[in-house]
Write a protein that holds these residues in place. Structure first.
Motif, PDB file in Angstrom:
ATOM      1  N   GLY A 127     -30.537 -75.524  54.462  1.00  0.00           N
ATOM      2  CA  GLY A 127     -29.197 -74.945  54.540  1.00  0.00           C
ATOM      3  C   GLY A 127     -28.400 -74.956  53.259  1.00  0.00           C
ATOM      4  N   ASP A 128     -28.926 -75.561  52.193  1.00  0.00           N
ATOM      5  CA  ASP A 128     -28.211 -75.681  50.926  1.00  0.00           C
ATOM      6  C   ASP A 128     -28.876 -74.838  49.832  1.00  0.00           C
ATOM      7  OD1 ASP A 128     -26.400 -77.635  51.970  1.00  0.00           O
ATOM      8  OD2 ASP A 128     -27.990 -79.123  51.771  1.00  0.00           O
ATOM      9  N   LEU A 129     -28.063 -74.333  48.901  1.00  0.00           N
ATOM     10  CA  LEU A 129     -28.605 -73.565  47.776  1.00  0.00           C
ATOM     11  C   LEU A 129     -29.499 -74.423  46.916  1.00  0.00           C
ATOM     12  CD1 LEU A 129     -25.458 -71.592  46.530  1.00  0.00           C
ATOM     13  CD2 LEU A 129     -27.272 -70.794  48.045  1.00  0.00           C
ATOM     14  N   VAL A 130     -30.544 -73.807  46.344  1.00  0.00           N
ATOM     15  CA  VAL A 130     -31.441 -74.470  45.400  1.00  0.00           C
ATOM     16  C   VAL A 130     -31.420 -73.671  44.108  1.00  0.00           C
ATOM     17  CG1 VAL A 130     -33.826 -75.119  44.917  1.00  0.00           C
ATOM     18  CG2 VAL A 130     -32.944 -75.329  47.234  1.00  0.00           C
ATOM     19  N   ALA A 131     -31.294 -74.362  42.966  1.00  0.00           N
ATOM     20  CA  ALA A 131     -31.255 -73.699  41.665  1.00  0.00           C
ATOM     21  C   ALA A 131     -32.333 -74.279  40.758  1.00  0.00           C
ATOM     22  CB  ALA A 131     -29.893 -73.872  41.015  1.00  0.00           C
TER      23      ALA A 131
END
Length: 135
Positions: A127-131
């Protein structure tokens, strides 16, 4: 903030109704290779939040917008304790998107990234952005 649920106190979490209250999920949406959010039609302020009734800066009207996934690290840290399903160590970073807002993302490597490091948001994990760092 805590709310009682079935006689016990729990932390409110984004998502479905918890304890009789609807709880908004403030995490950004990543779809079709872009970060989706809102932009004010008057002051042009970008926001990665999903549902704002008006601009938090000028109270102007907001419209749906999408932002480039590339940006620069504003700050980062390594988390050394387990959080939810995540096992330490893992890194978090605030990323200033090139044409949009500042978003919180999990960094693909388990170490901090220097301020100004170029990164690209590549997807969503739990559910969280990954960079990832741009090579």
């Amino acid at each position: 903030m805590t709310i009682p649920v079935d006689g016990r106190v729990t932390k409110r979490r984004p998502g479905s109704v918890k304890g009789g209250l609807a709880v908004a999920d403030s995490r950004p949406v990543f779809r079709d290779g872009r970060v989706h959010g809102l932009r004010c039609t008057e002051c042009r302020n970008p926001s990665a939040q999903r549902d704002l009734p008006w601009c938090p800066l000028c109270r102007g009207r907001v419209v749906q917008d999408s932002f480039s996934p590339t940006g620069s690290v504003w700050a980062s840290t390594v988390v050394a304790i387990p959080v939810g399903n995540r096992k330490p160590p893992f890194a978090l970073g605030y990323v200033d998107l090139d044409d949009g807002p500042r978003v919180l993302a999990h960094l693909a490597m388990p170490e901090t990234a220097p301020i100004g490091t170029r990164v690209t948001v590549t997807g969503v994990e739990l559910g969280d952005l990954v960079a990832e760092v741009v090579a």
